[in-house]
Design a protein around this motif. Structure first.
Motif, PDB file in Angstrom:
ATOM      1  N   LEU A   1       0.100  -1.144   0.327  1.00  0.00           N
ATOM      2  CA  LEU A   1      -0.048  -0.301   0.118  1.00  0.00           C
ATOM      3  C   LEU A   1       0.382   1.056   0.133  1.00  0.00           C
ATOM      4  O   LEU A   1       1.635   1.008   0.743  1.00  0.00           O
ATOM      5  CB  LEU A   1      -0.871   0.317   1.458  1.00  0.00           C
ATOM      6  CG  LEU A   1      -1.772   0.928   1.611  1.00  0.00           C
ATOM      7  CD1 LEU A   1      -2.673   1.138   0.637  1.00  0.00           C
ATOM      8  CD2 LEU A   1      -2.481   1.236   3.128  1.00  0.00           C
ATOM      9  N   HIS A   2       0.244   1.775  -0.653  1.00  0.00           N
ATOM     10  CA  HIS A   2       1.182   4.035  -0.790  1.00  0.00           C
ATOM     11  C   HIS A   2       0.417   4.051  -0.335  1.00  0.00           C
ATOM     12  O   HIS A   2      -1.078   4.752  -0.900  1.00  0.00           O
ATOM     13  CB  HIS A   2       1.659   3.746  -1.888  1.00  0.00           C
ATOM     14  CG  HIS A   2       2.257   5.065  -2.128  1.00  0.00           C
ATOM     15  ND1 HIS A   2       3.142   5.772  -1.848  1.00  0.00           N
ATOM     16  CD2 HIS A   2       2.487   6.172  -2.883  1.00  0.00           C
ATOM     17  CE1 HIS A   2       4.012   6.740  -1.862  1.00  0.00           C
ATOM     18  NE2 HIS A   2       3.153   7.574  -2.749  1.00  0.00           N
TER      19      HIS A   2
ATOM     20  N   GLU B   1      -3.977  10.120  -0.294  1.00  0.00           N
ATOM     21  CA  GLU B   1      -3.725   9.379  -1.098  1.00  0.00           C
ATOM     22  C   GLU B   1      -3.867   8.630  -1.630  1.00  0.00           C
ATOM     23  O   GLU B   1      -2.661   8.109  -0.898  1.00  0.00           O
ATOM     24  CB  GLU B   1      -3.742  10.689  -2.492  1.00  0.00           C
ATOM     25  CG  GLU B   1      -4.927   9.758  -4.369  1.00  0.00           C
ATOM     26  CD  GLU B   1      -4.249  10.253  -4.800  1.00  0.00           C
ATOM     27  OE1 GLU B   1      -5.057  10.180  -6.085  1.00  0.00           O
ATOM     28  OE2 GLU B   1      -3.863  11.643  -4.882  1.00  0.00           O
ATOM     29  N   ARG B   2      -4.672   7.151  -1.522  1.00  0.00           N
ATOM     30  CA  ARG B   2      -3.929   5.680  -1.910  1.00  0.00           C
ATOM     31  C   ARG B   2      -3.427   5.305  -2.924  1.00  0.00           C
ATOM     32  O   ARG B   2      -4.384   5.348  -3.506  1.00  0.00           O
ATOM     33  CB  ARG B   2      -4.968   4.931  -0.781  1.00  0.00           C
ATOM     34  CG  ARG B   2      -4.648   5.270   0.747  1.00  0.00           C
ATOM     35  CD  ARG B   2      -5.105   3.919   1.773  1.00  0.00           C
ATOM     36  NE  ARG B   2      -5.372   4.163   2.613  1.00  0.00           N
ATOM     37  CZ  ARG B   2      -5.931   3.511   3.863  1.00  0.00           C
ATOM     38  NH1 ARG B   2      -6.798   2.313   3.322  1.00  0.00           N
ATOM     39  NH2 ARG B   2      -5.147   3.348   5.338  1.00  0.00           N
ATOM     40  N   ARG B   3      -2.819   4.106  -3.218  1.00  0.00           N
ATOM     41  CA  ARG B   3      -2.754   3.596  -4.227  1.00  0.00           C
ATOM     42  C   ARG B   3      -2.511   2.165  -3.668  1.00  0.00           C
ATOM     43  O   ARG B   3      -1.494   1.847  -2.857  1.00  0.00           O
ATOM     44  CB  ARG B   3      -1.245   3.394  -4.862  1.00  0.00           C
ATOM     45  CG  ARG B   3      -1.831   4.612  -6.139  1.00  0.00           C
ATOM     46  CD  ARG B   3      -3.138   4.709  -6.920  1.00  0.00           C
ATOM     47  NE  ARG B   3      -3.290   5.776  -7.949  1.00  0.00           N
ATOM     48  CZ  ARG B   3      -4.009   7.011  -7.579  1.00  0.00           C
ATOM     49  NH1 ARG B   3      -4.329   7.241  -6.339  1.00  0.00           N
ATOM     50  NH2 ARG B   3      -4.227   7.613  -7.838  1.00  0.00           N
TER      51      ARG B   3
ATOM     52  N   THR C   1      -5.755  -0.773  -7.694  1.00  0.00           N
ATOM     53  CA  THR C   1      -6.744   0.329  -7.231  1.00  0.00           C
ATOM     54  C   THR C   1      -8.411   1.050  -7.366  1.00  0.00           C
ATOM     55  O   THR C   1      -9.438   0.276  -6.572  1.00  0.00           O
ATOM     56  CB  THR C   1      -6.376   2.197  -6.876  1.00  0.00           C
ATOM     57  OG1 THR C   1      -4.696   2.598  -6.502  1.00  0.00           O
ATOM     58  CG2 THR C   1      -6.961   2.192  -5.994  1.00  0.00           C
ATOM     59  N   ILE C   2      -8.451   0.434  -8.739  1.00  0.00           N
ATOM     60  CA  ILE C   2      -9.347   0.600  -9.877  1.00  0.00           C
ATOM     61  C   ILE C   2     -10.476  -0.855  -9.511  1.00  0.00           C
ATOM     62  O   ILE C   2     -11.552  -0.981  -8.476  1.00  0.00           O
ATOM     63  CB  ILE C   2      -9.805   0.422 -11.302  1.00  0.00           C
ATOM     64  CG1 ILE C   2      -9.349   2.454 -11.476  1.00  0.00           C
ATOM     65  CG2 ILE C   2     -10.884   0.307 -11.641  1.00  0.00           C
ATOM     66  CD1 ILE C   2     -10.059   3.172 -11.731  1.00  0.00           C
ATOM     67  N   THR C   3      -9.446  -1.790  -9.186  1.00  0.00           N
ATOM     68  CA  THR C   3     -10.026  -3.629  -9.159  1.00  0.00           C
ATOM     69  C   THR C   3     -10.605  -3.643  -7.371  1.00  0.00           C
ATOM     70  O   THR C   3     -11.949  -3.945  -8.051  1.00  0.00           O
ATOM     71  CB  THR C   3      -9.278  -4.858  -9.495  1.00  0.00           C
ATOM     72  OG1 THR C   3      -8.710  -4.501 -10.655  1.00  0.00           O
ATOM     73  CG2 THR C   3      -9.661  -5.321  -8.951  1.00  0.00           C
TER      74      THR C   3
ATOM     75  N   GLU D   1      -8.788  10.084 -12.154  1.00  0.00           N
ATOM     76  CA  GLU D   1      -8.895   8.799 -11.056  1.00  0.00           C
ATOM     77  C   GLU D   1      -8.032   8.363 -10.588  1.00  0.00           C
ATOM     78  O   GLU D   1      -6.807   7.978 -11.085  1.00  0.00           O
ATOM     79  CB  GLU D   1      -9.736   7.476 -12.369  1.00  0.00           C
ATOM     80  CG  GLU D   1     -10.594   8.628 -13.661  1.00  0.00           C
ATOM     81  CD  GLU D   1     -11.044   8.751 -12.644  1.00  0.00           C
ATOM     82  OE1 GLU D   1     -12.376   7.787 -11.144  1.00  0.00           O
ATOM     83  OE2 GLU D   1     -12.551   9.433 -12.392  1.00  0.00           O
ATOM     84  N   ALA D   2      -8.082   6.203 -10.699  1.00  0.00           N
ATOM     85  CA  ALA D   2      -7.690   6.183  -9.427  1.00  0.00           C
ATOM     86  C   ALA D   2      -6.166   5.200  -9.946  1.00  0.00           C
ATOM     87  O   ALA D   2      -5.094   5.810  -9.131  1.00  0.00           O
ATOM     88  CB  ALA D   2      -7.981   4.565  -8.823  1.00  0.00           C
ATOM     89  N   THR D   3      -5.554   5.548 -10.927  1.00  0.00           N
ATOM     90  CA  THR D   3      -5.236   5.105 -11.545  1.00  0.00           C
ATOM     91  C   THR D   3      -4.511   5.582 -12.474  1.00  0.00           C
ATOM     92  O   THR D   3      -3.471   5.330 -13.271  1.00  0.00           O
ATOM     93  CB  THR D   3      -4.949   3.008 -11.942  1.00  0.00           C
ATOM     94  OG1 THR D   3      -5.758   3.250 -13.028  1.00  0.00           O
ATOM     95  CG2 THR D   3      -5.382   1.832 -11.469  1.00  0.00           C
TER      96      THR D   3
END
Length: 530
Positions: free
Chosen positions: A339-340, A346-348, A366-368, A429-431
């Motif tokens: 996890l970043h 904000e997370r990835r 992340t999107i998944t 967006e997330a990615t």
């Protein structure tokens, strides 16, 4: 364990009631433990006593606490001991579908049955046992994986380490190991798998820490089978092991069953039923605030060349396939999720997978995780690093104090590799805009004389590697590469895996522990070098 009553009616499966819980048998070769939740019976776990014993008729407890399984194996009547895992009696009688009765006491045993209209009697006087178990085995075959659940404090006793091991004998064992007595005691055994167990992963529950240990256990291996359990371990001074362990079976998943439920499956290439899960990694930091339901996710490395992500909804007891990718096009050996988190929160959610060609592939998943779990593709990898010339058998990732990530790996050719990565995030967006930058990489081509099957980053400047050559080596990572600090020989042949943890001593000094598995189990510890 208190035996209260036994009910057995002709044509029905016998049940044993144990302090509000029930043991139920049938003719599917397993017996199950159930409990009453409200107005419904809930299955806690199931156990398969021995291979080939498909017709289980009855369960009995002996005065010394052994559980006897009575049933039919082919044309023989069998009495199986759960304590010693062996046949106590095997009487040729023609098989099931006959009236019978079995009685035993300290002086004699008798088995009466009807065969061809005749009443037959098998009678044997009790004999002293000539065989005595000097040291009970944990498994019948080599141990393929091990994970440490934590330590349980018991008043008046030394702290006990709780481990879970998975083996080629298709069972997983929850055991307690005392560092002082050096005795390993099996707490419970899980036997839901139909093939070998090659990988384990734990998702801990921090809210339970003051009462004991609680975690979700994922186990996976051959025949594309994954099982999930809820483990609860707490101190119990009155028990022989001083630890009480409760296991609740949560969910299971089989890829062939998943394929059978697909629509228009005649248009698709059928998955290989012999697919093996090689490695598991629980995705950390999946907060319920971000997800519409409290899902937990686990990534799997698969022998059919795919990287798969599964989602678990514990309340509904549902384990589903969420995403997959066949990017590697060869057997995937290891996966590691990390996890970043940016300064602004904000997370990835990132994932690293390693295959038999020596490559390390990094994904943003992340999107998944942020969408309601539906089956999808993993997408395009962020970065690929050719770290080794052949298969990657060990992988570990640790975040540095600067917010970077040190990725360590070991290979079939005895080499180890370490690289430092930095995550850069863009807007949107997330990615969108997620990038991985390779800042530094070092390698040691001949670190070991055989496969490196275990590696851990203890500190940003300290690595630990273990190999089939039975050497455990501590490495210092510096600007000029990796330098060996010390080497210890261990006693476990055919090393399969290791797990590590650290403990702060009274004076503030850190002590590192590791457990190794293969043809046996061994625990070692060492103080941290300055």
């Amino acid at each position: 364990m208190l035996w209260l009553d036994v009910t057995h009616r002709p044509g029905q499966a016998p049940a044993v009631r144990l302090m509000g819980r029930y043991l139920l048998t049938g003719r599917d070769g397993v017996y199950r433990q159930l409990r009453l939740q409200g107005q419904q019976l809930e299955v806690l776990w199931k156990h398969r006593p021995c291979k080939g014993l498909q017709w289980i008729e009855e369960l009995r407890f002996t005065p010394d606490g052994d559980l006897l399984v009575l049933g039919f194996h082919a044309d023989n009547f069998v009495v199986w001991s759960s304590r010693t895992s062996e046949n106590l009696h095997c009487v040729p009688c023609g098989g099931g579908h006959r009236s019978w009765s079995y009685c035993d006491n300290p002086s004699a045993e008798a088995f009466a049955f009807i065969k061809c209209g005749d009443v037959m009697l098998y009678h044997r006087e009790a004999e002293p046992r000539e065989q005595h178990v000097l040291l009970a085995s944990l498994h019948g075959r080599e141990i393929a994986c091990v994970r440490r659940l934590g330590a349980v404090e018991v008043p008046g006793h030394a702290a006990l380490n709780i481990f879970i091991t998975g083996s080629e004998d298709t069972t997983a064992c929850v055991l307690a190991l005392s560092e002082h007595s050096r005795v390993a005691v099996s707490l419970t055994r899980l036997s839901d798998h139909i093939s070998s167990i090659r990988a384990l992963a734990l998702a801990g529950d921090e809210d339970f820490s003051d009462k004991g240990l609680s975690a979700l256990l994922f186990s996976a291996g051959g025949r594309a089978q994954m099982e999930c359990y809820r483990l609860l371990c707490a101190g119990d001074p009155d028990s022989e092991s001083t630890v009480a362990c409760q296991v609740v079976h949560v969910a299971s998943h089989r890829l062939d069953e998943h394929w059978e439920r697909k629509k228009n499956r005649h248009k698709l290439v059928k998955m290989d039923p012999e697919t093996r899960y090689m490695s598991l990694s629980v995705v950390p930091g999946t907060s319920t605030k971000q997800l519409p339901t409290p899902w937990k996710f686990v990534a799997a490395a698969c022998s059919d060349g795919s990287v798969r992500v599964f989602g678990l909804l514990e309340a509904a007891r549902k384990l589903v396939l969420v995403a997959e990718s066949f990017h590697h096009q060869r057997c995937v050996l290891k996966v590691e999720a990390f996890l970043h988190t940016q300064a602004g929160g904000e997370r990835r959610h990132l994932l690293c997978s390693a295959a038999t060609d020596g490559s390390l592939v990094f994904w943003d998943i992340t999107i998944t995780l942020l969408t309601e779990p539906v089956f999808a593709a993993l997408g395009t990898p962020l970065l690929t690093i050719m770290a080794h010339s052949c298969g990657v058998n060990s992988l570990h990732i640790r975040e540095t104090p600067e917010g970077r990530y040190l990725v360590a790996s070991g290979s079939d050719d005895g080499s180890i590799h370490a690289c430092l990565l930095e995550v850069a995030l863009g807007g949107g967006e997330a990615t969108a805009g997620t990038c991985l930058h390779l800042l530094e990489r070092v390698a040691r081509p001949c670190a070991h004389a055989a496969h490196v099957t275990g590696i851990r980053v203890l500190r940003p400047d300290l690595l630990l590697s273990a190999s089939v050559d039975q050497r455990l080596t501590l490495w210092r990572r510096g600007p000029d590469g990796l330098d060996a600090l010390s080497t210890t020989f261990f006693h476990v042949p055919d090393l399969a895996e290791l797990d590590c943890w650290e403990v702060a001593e009274a004076g503030g000094e850190l002590r590192y522990y590791c457990v190794l598995c293969g043809q046996g189990l061994e625990m070692l510890h060492s103080t941290a070098p300055p």
